[in-house]
Design a protein around this motif. Sequence first.
Motif, PDB file in Angstrom:
ATOM      1  N   ILE A  32       0.835  -1.222   0.000  1.00 18.00           N
ATOM      2  CA  ILE A  32       0.000   0.000   0.000  1.00 18.00           C
ATOM      3  C   ILE A  32       0.861   1.260   0.000  1.00 18.00           C
ATOM      4  CG2 ILE A  32      -1.939   1.228   1.002  1.00 18.00           C
ATOM      5  CD1 ILE A  32      -2.939  -1.230   2.286  1.00 18.00           C
ATOM      6  N   SER A  33       1.441   1.549  -1.137  1.00 18.87           N
ATOM      7  CA  SER A  33       2.176   2.803  -1.305  1.00 18.87           C
ATOM      8  C   SER A  33       1.159   3.884  -1.656  1.00 18.87           C
ATOM      9  CB  SER A  33       3.218   2.665  -2.417  1.00 18.87           C
ATOM     10  OG  SER A  33       4.206   1.734  -2.054  1.00 18.87           O
ATOM     11  N   ALA A  73      -6.496  -0.593  -3.317  1.00 18.61           N
ATOM     12  CA  ALA A  73      -7.502  -1.297  -4.116  1.00 18.61           C
ATOM     13  C   ALA A  73      -7.695  -0.663  -5.492  1.00 18.61           C
ATOM     14  CB  ALA A  73      -8.835  -1.333  -3.370  1.00 18.61           C
ATOM     15  N   GLY A  74      -7.489  -1.491  -6.528  1.00 14.86           N
ATOM     16  CA  GLY A  74      -7.733  -1.081  -7.904  1.00 14.86           C
ATOM     17  C   GLY A  74      -6.686  -0.175  -8.507  1.00 14.86           C
ATOM     18  N   SER A  75      -5.600   0.080  -7.797  1.00 14.42           N
ATOM     19  CA  SER A  75      -4.639   1.093  -8.250  1.00 14.42           C
ATOM     20  C   SER A  75      -3.747   0.628  -9.396  1.00 14.42           C
ATOM     21  CB  SER A  75      -3.765   1.549  -7.075  1.00 14.42           C
ATOM     22  OG  SER A  75      -3.032   0.465  -6.543  1.00 14.42           O
ATOM     23  N   PHE A  76      -3.649  -0.695  -9.612  1.00 10.74           N
ATOM     24  CA  PHE A  76      -2.729  -1.171 -10.641  1.00 10.74           C
ATOM     25  C   PHE A  76      -3.370  -2.140 -11.627  1.00 10.74           C
ATOM     26  CE2 PHE A  76       0.507   0.049  -7.379  1.00 10.74           C
ATOM     27  CZ  PHE A  76       1.128   1.031  -8.148  1.00 10.74           C
ATOM     28  N   ILE A  77      -4.673  -1.993 -11.830  1.00  9.21           N
ATOM     29  CA  ILE A  77      -5.311  -2.780 -12.875  1.00  9.21           C
ATOM     30  C   ILE A  77      -4.742  -2.338 -14.229  1.00  9.21           C
ATOM     31  CG2 ILE A  77      -7.511  -3.243 -14.040  1.00  9.21           C
ATOM     32  CD1 ILE A  77      -7.277  -4.626 -11.373  1.00  9.21           C
ATOM     33  N   ASN A  78      -4.397  -3.303 -15.086  1.00  7.72           N
ATOM     34  CA  ASN A  78      -3.811  -3.022 -16.408  1.00  7.72           C
ATOM     35  C   ASN A  78      -2.537  -2.179 -16.317  1.00  7.72           C
ATOM     36  OD1 ASN A  78      -5.945  -4.385 -17.779  1.00  7.72           O
ATOM     37  ND2 ASN A  78      -7.241  -2.566 -17.530  1.00  7.72           N
ATOM     38  N   HIS A  79      -1.728  -2.477 -15.306  1.00 13.87           N
ATOM     39  CA  HIS A  79      -0.467  -1.750 -15.120  1.00 13.87           C
ATOM     40  C   HIS A  79       0.669  -2.752 -15.001  1.00 13.87           C
ATOM     41  CE1 HIS A  79       2.618   0.772 -13.195  1.00 13.87           C
ATOM     42  NE2 HIS A  79       1.953   1.813 -13.650  1.00 13.87           N
ATOM     43  N   ALA A  80       1.862  -2.343 -15.431  1.00 14.35           N
ATOM     44  CA  ALA A  80       3.033  -3.220 -15.399  1.00 14.35           C
ATOM     45  C   ALA A  80       3.364  -3.694 -13.988  1.00 14.35           C
ATOM     46  CB  ALA A  80       4.238  -2.491 -15.998  1.00 14.35           C
ATOM     47  N   GLY A 137      -8.599 -10.378  -6.327  1.00 10.45           N
ATOM     48  CA  GLY A 137      -8.197 -10.337  -7.723  1.00 10.45           C
ATOM     49  C   GLY A 137      -9.280 -10.800  -8.677  1.00 10.45           C
ATOM     50  N   LEU A 138      -8.958 -10.749  -9.952  1.00  8.43           N
ATOM     51  CA  LEU A 138      -9.895 -11.113 -11.012  1.00  8.43           C
ATOM     52  C   LEU A 138      -9.524 -12.465 -11.595  1.00  8.43           C
ATOM     53  CD1 LEU A 138     -10.010  -7.646 -12.815  1.00  8.43           C
ATOM     54  CD2 LEU A 138     -11.450  -8.457 -10.929  1.00  8.43           C
ATOM     55  N   GLU A 139     -10.451 -13.061 -12.330  1.00 10.43           N
ATOM     56  CA  GLU A 139     -10.206 -14.407 -12.847  1.00 10.43           C
ATOM     57  C   GLU A 139      -9.141 -14.443 -13.941  1.00 10.43           C
ATOM     58  OE1 GLU A 139     -13.789 -16.084 -14.359  1.00 10.43           O
ATOM     59  OE2 GLU A 139     -14.339 -14.322 -15.515  1.00 10.43           O
ATOM     60  N   ASN A 140      -8.784 -13.277 -14.497  1.00  9.60           N
ATOM     61  CA  ASN A 140      -7.691 -13.259 -15.484  1.00  9.60           C
ATOM     62  C   ASN A 140      -6.317 -13.141 -14.809  1.00  9.60           C
ATOM     63  OD1 ASN A 140      -7.567 -10.612 -14.628  1.00  9.60           O
ATOM     64  ND2 ASN A 140      -7.955  -9.701 -16.640  1.00  9.60           N
ATOM     65  N   VAL A 171      -6.367  -6.929  -7.685  1.00  7.97           N
ATOM     66  CA  VAL A 171      -7.051  -5.679  -7.337  1.00  7.97           C
ATOM     67  C   VAL A 171      -6.433  -5.086  -6.076  1.00  7.97           C
ATOM     68  CG1 VAL A 171      -9.251  -4.647  -6.661  1.00  7.97           C
ATOM     69  CG2 VAL A 171      -9.183  -6.390  -8.456  1.00  7.97           C
ATOM     70  N   SER A 172      -6.228  -5.915  -5.060  1.00 11.19           N
ATOM     71  CA  SER A 172      -5.659  -5.421  -3.805  1.00 11.19           C
ATOM     72  C   SER A 172      -4.651  -6.425  -3.248  1.00 11.19           C
ATOM     73  CB  SER A 172      -6.781  -5.140  -2.796  1.00 11.19           C
ATOM     74  OG  SER A 172      -7.607  -6.294  -2.635  1.00 11.19           O
TER      75      SER A 172
END
Length: 746
Positions: free
Chosen positions: A85-86, A139-146, A528-531, A535-536
């Motif tokens: 949690i940065s 929560a949700g801060s790095f969806i679709n992120h490297a 997290g998500l099924e892919n 998320v957190s």
Amino acid sequence: MPVLDVEAKTRSAQQFLNSNKSISKPEAVRLNDVEKLVDAVLAEVGNHIVLGLPIAIGKAITFSNALYQRAKADPSITLQIETAISLEIPRAKTDLENKFLAPFVSRHFAGVQELDYMKDVRNNTLPDNITVFEFFFKAGSFINHAQQLNYTSTNYTHAVRDLIDKGVNVVAQIVAERQVDDITTYSLCSNSDLALDIIPALEALKVAEGRKFVSVGEVNSNMPFMRNHAEVSANTFHFILESQEKDYALFATPEDAISNADHMIGFYASSLIKDGGTLQLGIGSLCSALSYSLLLRHQNNGCYNEIFNDLKIEEKFPIVAKVGDRSIFSQGLYGCSELMVDGFMHLYQAGILTRQVFSDVLLQSLLNDNVIITDVNINTLTILLKHKAISTELTTKDLVYLQELGIFKSAVTLYQNTLYSNDESCIADLSQIDALLWIEQHCLGDKLKGGIVMHGAFFIGPKAFYKALNAMTEEDHAKFCMTSVMYVNDLYDHFLGDQKIKAMQRKEARFFNSAMMVTLDGSVISDGLENGQVVSGVGGQYNFVAQSHQMKDARSIIKLRSTCVRNGKLQSNVLFNYGHNTIPRQLRDIVITEYGIADLRSKPDHIVYTELIKIADSRFQPQLLQQAKDAGKVAANYQIPIAFCHNLPEAITDLCNKHKQHGVFPQFPHGSSFTHAELKLMKALKSLKNKGQSRRGKFKLMLQGLTATKPTEEIQRLLSRMDLTDPVNFAERMAQRLLSKELQDK
């Protein structure tokens, strides 16, 4: 109890290892120049640094920024940051968002120092010699992120083990400082969670294996100085970065808005908590809603019971009569929560968080069985005698024991079988009635000492929360114990308390956690998500779920909203199945949505499936039921009872509006960091965002923008707050019209 009070009883981790492994350390080297501190750390551990930073607000920002910039400028240094949690100051993604956020951010986050590495992580510009790993994302801060590549999945209680395995050789965190009788001590403040275990563990490895290790404390005078386990000696750290002339402000989260659905979830949850029990709250608006309903139950029990009856809780959800309660809190609650949130402070101030727990097994057992109470009387003494905790003829050891517990006053002395108090004396023989009468008059204290109402591992919250912590009296502080996450999150033996005392303290435990989704077999999806995208994180959720199944009167309770909007489409959060879970179905227990309570523990699958369907949104119930029948998990002739067929937002709105007329279920029960105008704008902006998530929605918005009418005087003031009074281009003109129309409709 504080380090200063007792060095040989409930000790800090450093003292524990000092006494048991013969580790001796000098006091920390104090520096006020951060660049010199970086030089010193590099000299100690070399150019390969694995930096361990604590979760959330406890990060030593000045030091970590200086170290990061040094490594960024010098490729010969490799820097691996291990943390969780940065926190980041909110940033707008669009011009319209920026018009709203910029004034709020400059006001609310004034003086907050940011993490330099997070700016580069966010922009994907980290240099090759620096890597950042996290075991829990905001929560949700790095969806679709490297950064998804660098997530480490672990339970909170395994974090110390994993950090050691990863080679952490520098640990740094914010501390507070105080002096009492010329003795300097430091507080781990918001983050005793890992430090109490990892610092002494790495010190032991340094002695045993020659492993390089440096610990850094960065003093910040804004941090609340927490006592008890969080207070450590001056030699806990190798280096101390002294407090600056003006310390940076702590990152404070704005108060959560509580929706009608959240309030319903919180209300149902509050009915499952027994007076005299144990509470883990969780985080977010669902946590705030629960603490609000607990306050309502205690402070306005008549109103609480009216809502309870309106919801037909007793009739629809029999589990409440079995494990819950609807009365005021005469015995009080004890908090045992990895995250100490502001809700606990509100419960403490209201006289709800009052059940004290003790580290003495016999004493805790007697309290649990209501044989004694925390008020001291002669019965307290005779009961201890009956259980052979003390001798009939009191010894010096007995006197120390009784004084530590507060049963005897500290001024009482014992010499040659005679007790002395206020220049009077009496034989120290508890078999004599006259001696007991004399002791009752001259020796007894008022209340038991050493009682704790809250064990927590880390904290974060609004500004008012930090202010309340800083304003606590010494008497208040004595009852709050920030401690190791391994003490709080599981029942295993720990040097700060073994399994027996933990289980005794945590009677009637209700461990609440939140989830994103739940499947009909009782599996919970939280992290997290099924892919595979995170998320957190798992954090402590599994720990508390597993812990609840280990104690006979504990329950694990998962809260979630029944629906959500994804990609502009309303979807159910109660699903038939999903390709990922955080908590497997064999650990299912209680699940709550805004439509009620599903009791799943020890139930066969057909009941588990139907119980969850009964608390799903009615717009999705037919599909869920058919899927369950098709899979053979529910009987073909099963029908959802009529009482559960009207689970719709309109029903919740009607019930909440009925009671809001009497001041119940406010959106911000403890105030808001946002102004009244900003709250109106937030609602309108959120509505516009939801409407524009689909292509069709965007087209409809375009038409609205072209046909918008002239704004009223009140709306003009709101547009002024958004700097949209005089739009300068087409995008601003469209934004002005859309926002104006949305504000008119609200």
